[in-house]
Structure formats: structure tokens, C-alpha cells
Write a protein that holds these residues in place. Structure first.
Motif, PDB file in Angstrom:
ATOM      1  N   ASP A  33       0.746  -1.086   0.170  1.00 31.76           N
ATOM      2  CA  ASP A  33       0.015   0.080  -0.234  1.00 31.76           C
ATOM      3  C   ASP A  33       0.918   1.358   0.067  1.00 31.76           C
ATOM      4  N   ALA A  34       2.280   1.169  -0.103  1.00 27.22           N
ATOM      5  CA  ALA A  34       2.977   2.380  -0.040  1.00 27.22           C
ATOM      6  C   ALA A  34       2.878   3.122  -1.079  1.00 27.22           C
ATOM      7  N   PRO A  35       2.556   2.778  -2.414  1.00 25.70           N
ATOM      8  CA  PRO A  35       2.026   3.817  -3.550  1.00 25.70           C
ATOM      9  C   PRO A  35       0.850   4.691  -3.176  1.00 25.70           C
ATOM     10  N   ASP A  36      -0.310   4.134  -2.446  1.00 19.55           N
ATOM     11  CA  ASP A  36      -1.244   4.835  -2.042  1.00 19.55           C
ATOM     12  C   ASP A  36      -0.887   5.917  -1.108  1.00 19.55           C
ATOM     13  N   ARG A  37      -0.031   5.586  -0.132  1.00 18.86           N
ATOM     14  CA  ARG A  37       0.767   6.726   0.783  1.00 18.86           C
ATOM     15  C   ARG A  37       1.154   7.758   0.024  1.00 18.86           C
ATOM     16  N   TYR A  38       2.025   7.531  -1.062  1.00 22.51           N
ATOM     17  CA  TYR A  38       2.956   8.547  -1.631  1.00 22.51           C
ATOM     18  C   TYR A  38       2.107   9.386  -2.506  1.00 22.51           C
ATOM     19  N   ARG A  39       1.168   8.558  -3.163  1.00 21.82           N
ATOM     20  CA  ARG A  39       0.275   9.573  -4.137  1.00 21.82           C
ATOM     21  C   ARG A  39      -0.551  10.453  -3.270  1.00 21.82           C
ATOM     22  N   SER A  40      -1.049  10.068  -1.910  1.00 21.33           N
ATOM     23  CA  SER A  40      -1.856  10.945  -1.228  1.00 21.33           C
ATOM     24  C   SER A  40      -1.087  11.780  -0.705  1.00 21.33           C
ATOM     25  N   TYR A  41       0.034  11.885  -0.347  1.00 23.77           N
ATOM     26  CA  TYR A  41       1.039  12.972  -0.070  1.00 23.77           C
ATOM     27  C   TYR A  41       0.852  13.872  -1.072  1.00 23.77           C
ATOM     28  N   VAL A  42       0.565  13.693  -2.282  1.00 26.84           N
ATOM     29  CA  VAL A  42       0.609  14.874  -3.350  1.00 26.84           C
ATOM     30  C   VAL A  42      -0.891  15.174  -3.733  1.00 26.84           C
ATOM     31  N   ARG A  43      -1.987  13.992  -3.789  1.00 25.12           N
ATOM     32  CA  ARG A  43      -3.244  14.312  -4.425  1.00 25.12           C
ATOM     33  C   ARG A  43      -4.086  14.590  -3.389  1.00 25.12           C
ATOM     34  N   ASP A  44      -3.727  14.445  -2.086  1.00 30.10           N
ATOM     35  CA  ASP A  44      -4.917  14.591  -0.980  1.00 30.10           C
ATOM     36  C   ASP A  44      -4.368  15.705  -0.096  1.00 30.10           C
ATOM     37  N   ASP A  45      -3.354  16.449  -0.504  1.00 31.06           N
ATOM     38  CA  ASP A  45      -2.975  17.521   0.248  1.00 31.06           C
ATOM     39  C   ASP A  45      -3.070  18.871  -0.207  1.00 31.06           C
ATOM     40  N   PRO A  46      -4.217  19.634   0.103  1.00 34.83           N
ATOM     41  CA  PRO A  46      -4.640  20.852  -0.392  1.00 34.83           C
ATOM     42  C   PRO A  46      -3.652  21.778  -0.403  1.00 34.83           C
ATOM     43  N   SER A  47      -2.224  21.761   0.392  1.00 38.83           N
ATOM     44  CA  SER A  47      -1.330  22.792   0.147  1.00 38.83           C
ATOM     45  C   SER A  47      -0.291  22.332  -0.714  1.00 38.83           C
ATOM     46  N   TYR A  48      -0.535  21.350  -1.628  1.00 35.03           N
ATOM     47  CA  TYR A  48       0.358  20.844  -2.593  1.00 35.03           C
ATOM     48  C   TYR A  48       0.264  21.847  -3.712  1.00 35.03           C
ATOM     49  N   GLY A  60      16.606  11.256 -19.581  1.00 36.19           N
ATOM     50  CA  GLY A  60      15.115  11.171 -19.845  1.00 36.19           C
ATOM     51  C   GLY A  60      14.607  10.385 -18.641  1.00 36.19           C
ATOM     52  N   ARG A  61      15.165   9.812 -17.689  1.00 36.46           N
ATOM     53  CA  ARG A  61      14.822   9.069 -16.781  1.00 36.46           C
ATOM     54  C   ARG A  61      15.009   9.790 -15.307  1.00 36.46           C
ATOM     55  N   ILE A  62      13.758   9.589 -14.696  1.00 40.55           N
ATOM     56  CA  ILE A  62      13.722  10.187 -13.244  1.00 40.55           C
ATOM     57  C   ILE A  62      14.431   9.332 -12.356  1.00 40.55           C
ATOM     58  N   VAL A  63      15.620   9.668 -11.754  1.00 43.15           N
ATOM     59  CA  VAL A  63      16.538   9.019 -10.918  1.00 43.15           C
ATOM     60  C   VAL A  63      16.396   9.401  -9.467  1.00 43.15           C
ATOM     61  N   SER A  64      16.190  10.652  -9.334  1.00 42.02           N
ATOM     62  CA  SER A  64      16.383  11.165  -7.965  1.00 42.02           C
ATOM     63  C   SER A  64      15.162  12.169  -8.020  1.00 42.02           C
ATOM     64  N   HIS A  65      14.895  12.095  -6.474  1.00 44.67           N
ATOM     65  CA  HIS A  65      13.477  12.859  -6.376  1.00 44.67           C
ATOM     66  C   HIS A  65      13.440  13.416  -4.582  1.00 44.67           C
ATOM     67  N   LEU A  66      12.604  14.624  -4.553  1.00 46.36           N
ATOM     68  CA  LEU A  66      12.430  15.086  -3.294  1.00 46.36           C
ATOM     69  C   LEU A  66      11.164  15.725  -3.207  1.00 46.36           C
ATOM     70  N   ARG A  67      10.292  15.807  -1.972  1.00 40.80           N
ATOM     71  CA  ARG A  67       9.130  16.515  -2.124  1.00 40.80           C
ATOM     72  C   ARG A  67       9.104  17.648  -0.940  1.00 40.80           C
ATOM     73  N   ILE A  68       8.843  18.619  -1.399  1.00 39.39           N
ATOM     74  CA  ILE A  68       8.765  19.850  -0.570  1.00 39.39           C
ATOM     75  C   ILE A  68       7.333  20.016   0.348  1.00 39.39           C
ATOM     76  N   TRP A  69       7.413  20.244   1.524  1.00 42.36           N
ATOM     77  CA  TRP A  69       6.357  20.364   2.417  1.00 42.36           C
ATOM     78  C   TRP A  69       6.592  21.713   2.871  1.00 42.36           C
ATOM     79  N   GLU A  70       5.330  22.606   2.664  1.00 39.58           N
ATOM     80  CA  GLU A  70       5.426  23.979   3.260  1.00 39.58           C
ATOM     81  C   GLU A  70       4.715  23.851   4.822  1.00 39.58           C
ATOM     82  N   ARG A  71       5.999  24.519   5.550  1.00 41.79           N
ATOM     83  CA  ARG A  71       5.509  24.580   7.244  1.00 41.79           C
ATOM     84  C   ARG A  71       5.576  25.964   7.708  1.00 41.79           C
ATOM     85  N   VAL A  72       4.671  26.486   8.279  1.00 43.50           N
ATOM     86  CA  VAL A  72       4.599  27.744   8.803  1.00 43.50           C
ATOM     87  C   VAL A  72       5.119  27.956  10.448  1.00 43.50           C
ATOM     88  N   LEU A  73       6.253  28.436  10.835  1.00 41.56           N
ATOM     89  CA  LEU A  73       6.665  28.157  12.294  1.00 41.56           C
ATOM     90  C   LEU A  73       6.495  29.291  12.942  1.00 41.56           C
TER      91      LEU A  73
END
Ligand code: COA
Length: 357
Positions: A33-48, A60-73
Motif C-alpha cells: 500500500d506504499a504507492p497509495d501513501r505517496y500518491r496521497s501525499y500529493v493528491r490529497d494535500d490541499p497545500s500541494y 530522460g529517466r527520473i533517478v532522484s526526487h524530493l518532495r517539498i512540504w510547506e510549514r509555517v513556524l
């Protein structure tokens, strides 16, 4: 494109599935179920928004990645917008060529362009990798408690199971007490408590205490094989003995196993567990920050009368001192710096485990 023909950029929407699959492969290869988790991080996050997934492509191949999360401190009477780096990865066969470093540098450029006040991350590979790339570790408190004596104090209130429909507004009010008692705490909008990532992380607290029909305190934890990990607890000021009722629920949830977690050292639940337990405190140094633009930070802070001055830190160790002083976790040696003279003390650093991405 750099000289090795590696391209660094934002992932396009039709590349999100490839990013999901990369995270599955690298972080949770045996969880169906990990793909559901990572998909939800993007598709079910209104701040994305587009731009928050960054990638490196080789031929042409994606070989490295990061995801930016916005946080207000919450920092020294104002809020700072942080660009949070999560899920940094590189495919095994492309490691050791500086590609993940390139994706990180690309994200830092994005932070500058988009007006983030600082970079923020929580490392799972120790601090040296990021330290070598200019990031400063900040220590957060952790505890371990072994209850040995039930409290003889009178119990006040009754434990209640919490649900979003009935309790969100009051939980948000109680959470403000934690924000106001620390430096670095994360602001939470109403949707933040129950968006896709929040549900996956079990962010909405499980249990609370009601006194005369009014909710006055809550706690949350993760179940672990050896016991529980307390992720959060908060209480309105002056709710006194109701905390004993909360602590008893937490002790009972551990079923005799370990009670560990991360709370402010003067959090009321921590104080109560301290009275009924052998309690030891430690720190985790997973939280790291990095400057985006000094002039911008200066202008944000000076708008609330906090003067960091026009000149940025002179060296890397001076930069580390600056961050520790700003965030209320100064070491003894930091008190000899200009930052201590300018900024002085503030409530201690605390960033809730529940807000880690
Ligand atoms: C960590 C990771 C992203 C590095 O990718 P990379 O493209 O090889 O990184 P770079 O080429 O930019 O840097 C290589 C450096 O990473 C270090 N490194 C690689 N894996 C590491 C790990 N698990 N712990 C600490 N350092 C690590 C290497 O020792 C090397 O150090 P050096 O710069 O002192 O020589 C990659 O190993 C990976 O995907 N790991 C699994 C996912 C992960 O743990 N991500 C980190 C999330 S906080």
C-alpha cells in the motif's frame, strides 16, 4: 542541465506516478500500500502545488526526487515560511555521483525564488550528509518513562475518545497553548488536521479529558512493538488534576511496555509522567535548518521588532550559533556571540513529532 547531462527541475503532473513508484521502491519496497501513501501525499494535500516535487533526470529517466512540504513556524512573535525537504532519494545505481545533492541544491534555489524564509528537514540518515551541505542541526527533546508509582492525587475529569466532527475546534484552541509556549512550533490550518497526509500519519489526537463537559487536554501516540511513542500532548492552562486522568490513559495504552516520545520538557503530561515514572530525557538531532536569504529573514523579523542586523553570519559556526539562538536552543558558547546580544532568550525550541514530514 549540468555538464553530466543531469537535468534538475520540478516534476510535471504526468511524472508524479513515477515519483510515487520511486519512493515505494526506495523507502517501503515490501509494502503493497506504499504507492497509495505517496500518491496521497500529493493528491490529497490541499497545500500541494506544482513545483513541490523536484526531480533529477538522466537520459530522460527520473533517478532522484524530493518532495517539498510547506510549514509555517512560530518564531519570536512572527511566523516564518519554511520549505521542508522530504523523501530525498536517489536510485541505487545512480548514487555517489552528486545527483541527490543536485536535487537538494535545486530545491534551495526554488526556496529563494519562491520567497521561503528558511529551509527545514528531518533527517533519517544522520546529520553529516546535510551538515556538509550547509544545514544546521537543532536538538529536540525526547523522553523515556517507566511508570512505577500510581499517583495518589484525586482524579479530575473523564477520558473521552476524540473525533474530528465534535472536537476539531476545541483541539485547535488547546493546541495554541503549545504554540505559545515554544519557539519553532508549526501553525496548523483546520484542513491540516485531516488532509490525506494527516490521516496517514494519524495526526488527529486519540484521547482527551473532559471536565464538566468541556475538553481541557488531549494526547496522541503511535503504537510500537515495544510500547508507545507519544507524538503530542496539550492542555489548557490551569486544568491541573485532569492531567492525571490523561496520564493514566497514556500509561494504560502502553500496556506495561515502554512509554517514549517527544514533548516539551515542561509539557504538563511530561511533568505528570515524571511524577509517576522513572523518566529520562535525551535529544534527537533530526531537525535541520538552512538560510535562504538573509535580507528577507531580516525584514520578516524586524517587522515585529526583532533585530538580527544587516550582516549575515561570518562563518559556518557563526551560522549554527545564529540558528540555535534564534530558535531558543542556544549552547553555552552561543551566549558569547552577537546573536545572543541582539536576540536574547525566548521560549525553548519545540517542533511536534506530529508535524514531521
Ligand atoms: C542518501 C541518498 C539520497 C544519497 O544520494 P546520492 O545521489 O548518492 O548522494 P550524493 O551523491 O549527492 O552524495 C553522496 C554522499 O551521500 C552519502 N550517503 C549516502 N547514503 C547515505 C546514508 N544512508 N547515510 C549517510 N550518508 C549517506 C555518501 O556517503 C556520500 O557522502 P560524501 O558526500 O561525504 O562523499 C541515497 O543514498 C538514497 O536514496 N538513500 C535512500 C533514501 C534515504 O535514506 N534518503 C534520505 C532521507 S533523509
Amino acid at each position: 542541465m549540468d555538464q553530466d547531462h543531469t537535468e534538475y527541475r520540478a516534476a510535471r503532473d504526468d511524472e508524479i506516478e513515477a515519483c510515487v513508484e520511486l519512493q515505494h521502491q526506495v523507502f517501503r519496497p515490501h509494502e503493497d500500500d506504499a504507492p497509495d501513501r505517496y500518491r496521497s501525499y500529493v493528491r490529497d494535500d490541499p497545500s500541494y502545488r506544482p513545483g513541490l516535487s523536484r526531480v533529477a533526470l538522466v537520459e530522460g529517466r527520473i533517478v532522484s526526487h524530493l518532495r517539498i512540504w510547506e510549514r509555517v513556524l512560530n518564531v519570536r512573535g512572527t511566523t516564518l515560511k519554511a520549505g521542508g525537504v522530504g523523501s530525498l532519494l536517489c536510485l541505487p545505481e545512480y548514487r555517489g555521483r552528486g545527483i541527490a545533492s543536485g536535487v537538494l541544491a535545486d530545491a534551495e534555489r526554488f526556496f529563494l525564488e519562491e520567497g521561503y524564509d528558511l529551509g527545514l528537514l528531518f533527517t533519517i540518515i544522520g546529520t553529516p550528509y546535510y551538515d556538509n551541505r550547509g544545514w544546521t542541526p537543532l536538538p529536540l527533546p525526547t523522553f523515556s518513562a517507566t511508570p512505577n508509582s500510581p499517583l495518589v492525587e484525586e482524579r479530575v475529569g473523564r477520558g473521552v475518545d476524540l473525533n474530528l466532527d465534535d472536537h476539531l475546534d476545541v483541539i485547535r484552541n488547546i493546541h495554541r497553548v503549545e504554540c505559545d509556549s515554544s519557539t519553532g512550533s508549526c501553525e496548523r490550518t483546520a484542513t491540516y488536521w485531516n488532509d490525506g497526509p494527516a490521516r496517514l500519519r494519524g495526526m488527529f489526537p486519540r484521547t482527551g479529558v473532559e471536565v464538566d463537559g468541556r475538553l481541557v487536554a488531549y494526547a496522541n501516540w503511535e503504537d510500537r512493538p515495544e510500547g508507545i511513542w507519544v507524538t503530542e500532548a496539550a492542555a489548557i492552562e490551569g486544568c491541573g488534576a485532569a492531567i492525571v486522568t490523561l496520564a493514566e490513559t497514556v500509561v494504560s495504552a502502553a500496556s506495561g511496555g515502554a512509554i517514549e516520545g517527544s514533548l516539551r520538557r515542561d509539557n504538563p503530561l511530561a511533568a505528570c509522567l515524571g511524577q509517576m515514572s522513572e523518566m529520562s530525557w535525551s535529544v534527537h538531532d533530526e531537525m535541520m535548518v538552512k538560510m535562504t536569504d538573509w535580507a528577507r529573514l531580516d525584514s520578516r523579523l524586524s517587522s515585529v521588532g526583532v533585530d538580527i542586523g544587516p550582516a549575515p553570519p561570518k562563518s559556518r559556526s557563526d551560522t549554527d550559533s545564529f540558528w540555535r539562538v534564534l530558535f531558543g536552543c542556544a549552547l553555552t558558547e552561543d551566549r558569547d556571540t552577537v546573536w545572543w546580544d541582539r536576540l536574547g532568550p525566548c521560549p525553548p525550541l519545540f517542533y511536534s513529532w506530529a508535524d514531521i514530514f
